[in-house]
Design a protein around this motif. Structure first.
Motif, PDB file in Angstrom:
ATOM      1  N   CYS A  49      20.219   2.148 -50.729  1.00 25.61           N
ATOM      2  CA  CYS A  49      21.180   1.869 -49.653  1.00 25.61           C
ATOM      3  C   CYS A  49      20.544   0.952 -48.608  1.00 25.61           C
ATOM      4  O   CYS A  49      21.189   0.032 -48.105  1.00 25.61           O
ATOM      5  N   ALA A  79      21.828   8.666 -54.541  1.00 30.66           N
ATOM      6  CA  ALA A  79      22.435   9.991 -54.333  1.00 30.66           C
ATOM      7  C   ALA A  79      23.952   9.889 -54.230  1.00 30.66           C
ATOM      8  O   ALA A  79      24.594  10.770 -53.676  1.00 30.66           O
ATOM      9  N   ARG A  80      24.518   8.817 -54.786  1.00 32.23           N
ATOM     10  CA  ARG A  80      25.961   8.611 -54.598  1.00 32.23           C
ATOM     11  C   ARG A  80      26.792   9.661 -55.325  1.00 32.23           C
ATOM     12  O   ARG A  80      26.375  10.196 -56.359  1.00 32.23           O
ATOM     13  N   CYS A 123      23.650   3.436 -54.981  1.00 34.41           N
ATOM     14  CA  CYS A 123      22.955   4.500 -54.228  1.00 34.41           C
ATOM     15  C   CYS A 123      22.441   5.576 -55.176  1.00 34.41           C
ATOM     16  O   CYS A 123      23.129   6.007 -56.088  1.00 34.41           O
ATOM     17  N   CYS A 141      24.921   7.371 -49.827  1.00 39.90           N
ATOM     18  CA  CYS A 141      24.268   8.279 -48.875  1.00 39.90           C
ATOM     19  C   CYS A 141      23.843   7.537 -47.616  1.00 39.90           C
ATOM     20  O   CYS A 141      23.640   8.129 -46.576  1.00 39.90           O
ATOM     21  N   CYS A 171      19.034   6.356 -48.704  1.00 40.53           N
ATOM     22  CA  CYS A 171      17.992   6.156 -49.718  1.00 40.53           C
ATOM     23  C   CYS A 171      17.503   4.710 -49.721  1.00 40.53           C
ATOM     24  O   CYS A 171      18.040   3.848 -49.036  1.00 40.53           O
ATOM     25  N   GLU A 177      24.427  -0.327 -52.036  1.00 34.19           N
ATOM     26  CA  GLU A 177      25.123   0.938 -51.821  1.00 34.19           C
ATOM     27  C   GLU A 177      25.936   1.383 -53.032  1.00 34.19           C
ATOM     28  O   GLU A 177      26.083   2.571 -53.270  1.00 34.19           O
TER      29      GLU A 177
END
Lengths: 319, 319
Positions: free
Chosen positions: A89, A99-100, A97, A83, A86, A94
Motif C-alpha cells: 500500500c 492484507a486486502r 495490498c 489496509c 502494508c 493498493e
C-alpha cells in the motif's frame, strides 16, 4: 435481509442474514443492480475457498457514510479493499495490498444482498446520464481497460481475443478502440452487434496458421493459454485474464524461443470505465441475457452457468 | 576434419566429417575457441530433435568469404541465420525468422569442428584488446544483456537470479550494471568474485518471505518458473531463460492475481556484448572450469555435464 450465500457446499438464499457492520471509513450501499461474473460461478465451486455473500459487480446508492457529500450518491466501487498500512500500500500498490479483502471474493461479503459495505475511497459516482443497466458493467469493463495500461498496443497490430464470453466481449470492444483489427474467437458468434473493427470467428473456423501480435486469453478454460501461445507472434504478448482453478500441464518452451510476454491482468480503473460508459457507444445492453430479483438469486446463478448465456443481472430492492 | 557430432543417440568425434559447403553470402570460419552451453547438453539428450555438429558459442578466424575486407578477421557470430525473405524477416524480426537455421541447434552444423559456415552478416569483429578467452563469452553474454532490452529495470528495484550456472552468473553480472541489488540464488556459491551489487544466497538459505521486482529464471530446471512466481512481487517481471525440454504442470493463477509479466528471453545483441568485453571488468575468466582440445571433445561435454562445473572451452586448431 436476503442474501445469496455460499457456505462451502452450495449457494442458498438466506432470508435473514445479518448485514456486516460498517467499518471505519466505510459506506453502506443499497443494491440497485448487480452482475453475475464467471468468477462468482467459480467461487461457488470452491475456488479460493471463499465463504459468504457472493457478488462484486454492482451499482447502488450510498445509504450510510461518514462523508456527508457522499450520502445518497449512486455509485460503483472498486472491489479491492486495501489496509493502507502494508509495504505494498505504501508503494501505491493498493489493488495488490498484502492484507486486502476483496468484495465477494476474499474475506468480505459481496453485493448479492440488500445492502453491503465498502470503503468510501473505493466508490466512484455514476453520472446521471449512465443508467443502472450500463453502470453495472463498470467493474468488468475496467478489467478490460486494464489491458490498455499493460500492453502498448499500436493501431496496426493484430489482436485476437480468445473466448466470447462476457469478459472476452468487453475486451474486444475496448481493444477495438485502439486496434484496427480485433478477432474474437469463440463458440457463440452473432450474439452482439460489434463495431467493424471486431471480427467474430468461430473457434473451429480459425485458420491454424493465423498469428497475432496480442492475444487475450479470456476463455475461462485451462487450455486457453496453450491455444494463445499457438496463435501469438514472436515478441508478441499474451494477456491472461482467466484464473484457472487448478494447476495444469503446459509446455512453456515456445515462450522462451519466441520471446513472448505472458501478462497477468486483473482489475482496472473504474474512473476509466465510467468515462467510457458516459461517452456511450458500447453495445453493452446487448450482453444482458436475463434479470432476476434478488429473491430468485439462485435461479440467476443457475441461468448464468448455462452454456452461451451472457450477463445475468440481479435486481436489488432499489432497482 | 574432426567434428563433434550428435547422431540422435550419442555424441561422437567423427574424424573425417565433410565440412558443409559455403552458401551464398556465407563465410567459412576456422575455430579458435568454443564454449559448451547447457543447451548443447540438452541437444545431446534429444532436445529439439537436432542432428549434426554441436556448438554455437565461438570465436574464430574468417578463412573464406565474399567480402574481401572480412578475410582474416577474428570474429564472433550471431547464431540465428535468417532467410531474409519471410514476413518476419521483412518486419525486422530476423532472429525469429520463420525459416531460420540456428548454428548447432537447428538445421545447421555447429562450431565443435575445425571450420564451419555462417552468413557474413551474422559476424561481429572482435577488437584486438579482447582475448579469445573473453570473446568466446560474447554469445551467452549477449543473451544476458537481452534482459535489459526487455525489462525497464530501475536502479532501486530488487532483482533475483535463480540458478548460479553459467548463464545465471552472466545475468547477475549484467543486471548488476543497472540495479543496486542483485541476489544470485544457487547451489554453488563462492566460485566467482562478484561486484558488490551481487549477493550470493544458497537456495536453501533464501528467506521464503523475500520478494523481488524482477526474477530471472535461469535454473535449467522445470521447477524454476514455479519458484520464480513464488518470489516475484505483484506487478513484477519473471524473465524465463530456461527452455525446459518437457511440458510440466504449473499453477498460473498467481500470474493473473498478482498481474505478473512472464517474459521469454533468448538471444541478444552481439555488438552490445563485445562493447562490454572491450570495456573490461567482467570476471569471466573465473568462469572457465576447463579447456579441452577438439580431439577430446567428448570428454569436454562429459566434464561440462558434471554438477557445479562452469564453462568448459573447446580449442580449435587456431587457439
Amino acid at each position: 435481509m436476503p442474501a445469496l450465500v455460499f457456505d462451502g457446499r452450495a449457494v442458498n438464499l438466506q432470508k435473514d442474514r445479518e448485514p456486516a457492520p460498517r467499518g471505519p471509513g466505510e459506506a453502506r450501499i443499497r443494491l440497485r443492480l448487480a452482475g453475475v461474473c464467471s468468477t462468482d460461478l467459480e467461487l461457488a465451486k470452491g475456488y479460493l475457498g471463499f465463504r459468504g455473500v457472493l457478488g462484486h459487480e454492482f451499482v447502488g446508492d450510498v445509504v450510510e457514510c461518514s462523508d456527508p457529500a457522499l450520502l445518497g450518491a449512486r455509485v460503483v466501487g472498486g472491489i479491492n479493499c486495501a489496509c493502507l498500512a502494508c509495504d505494498r500500500c505504501s508503494q501505491g500498490l493498493e489493488r495488490h495490498c498484502r492484507a486486502r479483502t476483496v468484495l465477494g471474493i476474499a474475506g468480505r461479503d459481496g453485493v448479492f444482498q440488500d445492502s453491503f459495505t465498502l470503503p468510501e475511497r473505493n466508490l466512484v459516482r455514476v453520472p446521471d446520464r449512465v443508467p443502472d443497466e450500463l453502470a453495472v458493467f463498470a467493474e468488468p469493463l475496467a478489467a478490460a481497460t486494464r489491458i490498455l495500461e499493460q500492453v502498448d498496443l499500436l493501431p496496426w497490430q493484430r489482436v485476437a481475443v480468445l473466448g466470447d464470453g462476457k469478459l472476452g466481449i468487453l475486451c474486444a470492444l475496448v481493444l477495438a478502440e485502439r486496434a484496427h483489427s480485433v478477432t474474437l474467437v469463440g463458440r457463440h458468434p452473432g450474439r452482439v452487434r460489434f463495431p467493424i473493427a471486431v471480427q467474430e470467428v468461430p473457434a473451429e473456423s480459425l485458420d491454424p496458421r493465423e498469428r497475432f501480435d496480442v492475444v487475450i486469453e479470456a476463455t475461462g478454460s485451462r487450455d486457453g493459454l496453450a491455444a494463445a501461445l499457438r496463435l501469438v507472434n514472436p515478441l508478441g504478448a499474451v494477456v491472461l485474464k482467466t484464473t484457472c482453478a487448478a494447476p495444469h500441464e503446459i509446455d512453456l518452451a515456445p515462450v522462451v524461443i519466441d520471446e513472448v510476454r505472458v501478462i497477468g491482468s486483473r482489475c482496472g480503473d473504474l474512473n476509466e470505465a465510467i468515462k467510457r460508459l458516459e461517452a456511450g457507444g458500447l453495445p453493452l445492453q446487448q450482453l444482458v441475457a436475463a434479470r432476476f430479483p434478488l429473491a430468485d438469486g439462485t435461479a440467476a446463478l443457475a441461468r448464468a452457468g448455462e452454456p452461451g448465456v451472457l450477463k445475468v443481472l440481479i435486481e436489488g430492492s432499489r432497482s
